[in-house]
Scaffold this motif. Structure first.
Motif, short mmCIF file in Angstrom:
data_model
loop_
_atom_site.label_atom_id
_atom_site.label_comp_id
_atom_site.label_asym_id
_atom_site.label_seq_id
_atom_site.Cartn_x
_atom_site.Cartn_y
_atom_site.Cartn_z
N TYR A 305 0.79 -1.22 0.00
CA TYR A 305 0.00 0.00 0.00
C TYR A 305 0.83 1.28 0.00
O TYR A 305 0.28 2.37 0.09
CB TYR A 305 -0.95 0.02 1.21
CG TYR A 305 -1.62 -1.31 1.47
CD1 TYR A 305 -2.30 -1.98 0.45
CD2 TYR A 305 -1.57 -1.92 2.73
CE1 TYR A 305 -2.91 -3.21 0.67
CE2 TYR A 305 -2.18 -3.14 2.97
CZ TYR A 305 -2.84 -3.78 1.94
OH TYR A 305 -3.43 -4.99 2.16
N ASP A 323 -10.84 -7.13 -1.06
CA ASP A 323 -10.82 -6.46 0.24
C ASP A 323 -9.68 -5.47 0.43
O ASP A 323 -9.68 -4.71 1.41
CB ASP A 323 -10.76 -7.51 1.36
CG ASP A 323 -11.99 -8.40 1.39
OD1 ASP A 323 -13.08 -7.91 1.03
OD2 ASP A 323 -11.86 -9.59 1.76
N ASN A 324 -8.67 -5.50 -0.46
CA ASN A 324 -7.54 -4.59 -0.24
C ASN A 324 -7.05 -3.86 -1.49
O ASN A 324 -6.19 -2.97 -1.39
CB ASN A 324 -6.38 -5.32 0.42
CG ASN A 324 -5.70 -6.32 -0.50
OD1 ASN A 324 -6.19 -6.63 -1.59
ND2 ASN A 324 -4.56 -6.84 -0.07
N ALA A 325 -7.52 -4.23 -2.68
CA ALA A 325 -6.99 -3.64 -3.91
C ALA A 325 -7.18 -2.13 -3.97
O ALA A 325 -6.37 -1.41 -4.57
CB ALA A 325 -7.63 -4.30 -5.13
N ASP A 326 -8.24 -1.62 -3.33
CA ASP A 326 -8.49 -0.18 -3.36
C ASP A 326 -7.48 0.61 -2.54
O ASP A 326 -7.40 1.84 -2.65
CB ASP A 326 -9.91 0.12 -2.87
CG ASP A 326 -10.16 -0.35 -1.43
OD1 ASP A 326 -9.46 -1.27 -0.98
OD2 ASP A 326 -11.06 0.22 -0.78
N ARG A 327 -6.65 -0.09 -1.75
CA ARG A 327 -5.63 0.59 -0.93
C ARG A 327 -4.31 0.76 -1.69
O ARG A 327 -3.41 1.44 -1.21
CB ARG A 327 -5.39 -0.20 0.36
CG ARG A 327 -6.62 -0.31 1.26
CD ARG A 327 -6.34 -1.18 2.47
NE ARG A 327 -5.26 -0.65 3.30
CZ ARG A 327 -4.73 -1.28 4.34
NH1 ARG A 327 -5.17 -2.51 4.65
NH2 ARG A 327 -3.75 -0.74 5.04
N ARG A 329 -1.57 2.20 -3.93
CA ARG A 329 -1.29 3.56 -4.40
C ARG A 329 -0.25 3.58 -5.52
O ARG A 329 0.17 4.65 -5.96
CB ARG A 329 -0.83 4.43 -3.23
CG ARG A 329 -1.96 4.71 -2.23
CD ARG A 329 -1.54 5.73 -1.22
NE ARG A 329 -0.60 5.16 -0.24
CZ ARG A 329 0.11 5.90 0.62
NH1 ARG A 329 0.02 7.22 0.61
NH2 ARG A 329 0.93 5.30 1.49
N GLY A 345 -9.93 -8.32 -7.51
CA GLY A 345 -8.94 -7.28 -7.23
C GLY A 345 -8.52 -6.56 -8.49
O GLY A 345 -8.32 -5.33 -8.49
N ILE A 348 -10.93 -3.78 -9.58
CA ILE A 348 -10.78 -2.56 -8.78
C ILE A 348 -9.57 -1.76 -9.25
O ILE A 348 -9.63 -0.53 -9.43
CB ILE A 348 -10.64 -2.92 -7.28
CG1 ILE A 348 -11.96 -3.52 -6.77
CG2 ILE A 348 -10.25 -1.70 -6.46
CD1 ILE A 348 -11.87 -4.13 -5.39
N LEU A 349 -8.45 -2.45 -9.48
CA LEU A 349 -7.23 -1.75 -9.91
C LEU A 349 -7.43 -1.10 -11.27
O LEU A 349 -7.01 0.06 -11.49
CB LEU A 349 -6.07 -2.74 -9.95
CG LEU A 349 -5.58 -3.29 -8.60
CD1 LEU A 349 -4.56 -4.40 -8.81
CD2 LEU A 349 -4.99 -2.18 -7.75
N ASP A 351 -10.22 -0.14 -12.64
CA ASP A 351 -11.14 0.99 -12.47
C ASP A 351 -10.42 2.20 -11.90
O ASP A 351 -10.83 3.35 -12.14
CB ASP A 351 -12.30 0.59 -11.54
CG ASP A 351 -13.29 -0.36 -12.21
OD1 ASP A 351 -13.23 -0.48 -13.46
OD2 ASP A 351 -14.10 -0.97 -11.50
N ASN A 352 -9.35 1.96 -11.14
CA ASN A 352 -8.55 3.05 -10.56
C ASN A 352 -7.40 3.48 -11.47
O ASN A 352 -6.47 4.18 -11.03
CB ASN A 352 -8.01 2.63 -9.19
CG ASN A 352 -9.10 2.52 -8.14
OD1 ASN A 352 -10.17 3.10 -8.28
ND2 ASN A 352 -8.84 1.78 -7.07
#
Length: 478
Positions: A305, A323-327, A329, A345, A348-349, A351-352
């Motif tokens: 992270y 549960d953690n991919a949005d963390r 950076r 996961g 999410i990545l 999408d970010n």
């Protein structure tokens, strides 16, 4: 042989579920018949075994696997991992991944994988040798190993040492085979291995990351300048793959390692961590913690992270998930391990706006150099032996001619550098670099041709089309 189980959503087979979803996502971008896709996706042979080994005077029954995913090309190829969490679904996913990894980098193997359900740290060297030789005996009995059948290699928890035990056992039990050395790759150099194999996966990760960082179009999409110099890296895992990746990124790419995590914890330094000194520190103390110039982090997963340009998970699968991919950076995630990001996961990545360099590509350096080793064993001659001196003499003649024509002299160090013929490791590195560059070009071309938004689906699509073409050529399908 066991029947193929159906992938479910339980914890132990998330990896296989993610592989299945990645396969299906990529298949949508191809024109391959559904029946052929079903055949390509299926594992062809699943061998689960239980064998006894005497440990400290008592009999211990060891659970192990060897799975051959595809016979469209032979031999099949894939590593053997030793881990207490090895299970059939995991090995199936790894074997399947190997098929498409080989196809992507144009290595003429089908995919396979092996696993022994043990934690190596719980056994002595002699006990590990006994387990390895017993496992090899089982493979020989069922014809699941051989230079033209199935060729294992090191993976998580194994190394050149175990490969040496395997080839020795094969020679003893496999009969008089002149090509016996080619039954396994990743061996010690002294018994038929190849220089550059130990670093190969890590070096491949570096080449893959370098190609992405030099891609102006991709870098513009994440507002990052091109090039490797000064880019910051966080790396999870300091085993064989992680340590070589970090060292090569630092020494050859001019990149800065800001965080490292391992089994015992994680460390961080904004000023950068000297990886070679860190490896020495761990060898002396048994831990990466309390490294001079770096701070200990609260949790070993915190490395995932930290703010950085490139995150390199080089440990095990399923590390980044729903549960953690949005963390995360990092702007880029390079999958040095197999399957470190689950399908949930990954969504999410992406999408970010995080670029993912998939394991299918980033992790293919090991099998590429294993292919070189296999060829060396079959040819019975080391790379460079036939042409090194001839090339050196040719280069010397050229430099001497230029000196005579220009009236200028080249200093001794420059002359030695200009006229050096390729040693085995030089040729291996050159071949690996060419392979990674070519594979990256094919992925990017497929992304543009088929309007594929992510690198993983494009890599799978390239590989799927190659495997389907092989099946068609074999006449298996009309």
């Amino acid at each position: 042989m066991t029947d193929q189980p159906t992938a479910t959503t339980t914890e132990e087979n998330k990896f296989y579920e993610s592989f299945s979803r990645n396969f299906d996502n990529a298949a949508k971008y191809t024109k391959i018949d559904r029946g052929m896709l079903a055949q390509i996706k299926a594992c062809n042979a699943v061998y689960q075994m239980q064998f006894p080994v005497e440990i400290d005077g008592e009999i211990e029954v060891i659970e192990a696997y060897r799975i051959q995913h595809s016979h469209h090309r032979l031999p099949t190829k894939g590593g053997i991992r030793y881990s207490s969490v090895v299970n059939q679904q995991e090995v199936m996913a790894l074997a399947s991944l190997m098929t498409f990894k080989c196809a992507l980098v144009d290595v003429p193997f089908g995919g396979a994988k092996g696993g022994v359900r043990i934690s190596p740290r719980n056994y002595t060297v002699k006990q590990l040798e006994n387990i390895t030789r017993r496992y090899t005996t089982e493979l020989i009995k069922k014809k699941f190993i051989g230079p033209g059948i199935d060729v294992p290699a090191p993976d998580y928890g194994t190394s050149a040492r175990e490969m040496g035990w395997i080839v020795d056992t094969y020679r003893i039990l496999g009969g008089e085979d002149i090509n016996a050395s080619a039954c396994v790759t990743g061996k010690p150099v002294q018994i038929g291995g190849i220089r550059g194999r130990t670093e190969a996966t890590g070096r491949g990760v570096y080449y893959a990351t370098r190609e992405v960082l030099q891609d102006k179009e991709l870098m513009n999409s994440i507002n990052m300048p091109t090039g490797t110099a000064g880019k910051t890296i966080a790396i999870q895992g300091l085993g064989n793959v992680g340590s070589h990746t970090a060292t090569i990124c630092q020494k050859e790419g001019g990149m800065k390692i800001v965080s490292v995590s391992e089994y015992e914890g994680a460390i961080y330094s904004a000023d950068g961590i000297d990886v070679e000194k860190l490896i020495k520190h761990r060898a002396e103390t048994g831990s990466i913690l309390d490294f001079e110039g770096a701070e200990n982090m609260d949790d070993r997963f915190d490395t995932l992270y930290v703010e950085c340009d490139v995150l390199i998970p080089a440990a095990l699968e399923n590390q980044l998930h729903a549960d953690n991919a949005d963390r995360v950076r990092a702007k880029i995630v390079a999958e040095a391990a197999n399957g470190p990001i689950t399908a949930d996961g990954e969504k999410i990545l992406l999408d970010n706006n995080v670029i993912i360099i998939p394991d299918l590509f980033a992790n293919s350096g090991g099998v590429t150099v294993s292919y070189f080793e296999w060829l060396k064993n079959l040819d019975h001659v080391r790379f460079g032996r036939m042409d090194k001196r001839f090339n050196e003499n040719t280069y010397i003649s050229m430099v001497n001619l230029i000196e005579r024509l220009t009236g200028e002299k080249v200093n001794v160090e420059e002359k030695l550098d200009l006229t050096k013929g390729g040693d085995e490791i030089d040729l291996v590195r050159s071949g690996l670099e060419e392979t990674m560059i070519t594979a990256y070009s094919s992925i990017r071309a497929e992304m543009k041709k088929s309007d594929i938004p992510d690198m993983r689906s494009a890599a799978y699509a390239v590989a799927l089309n190659k495997v389907a073409s092989d099946y068609s050529q074999l006449g298996v399908f009309p």
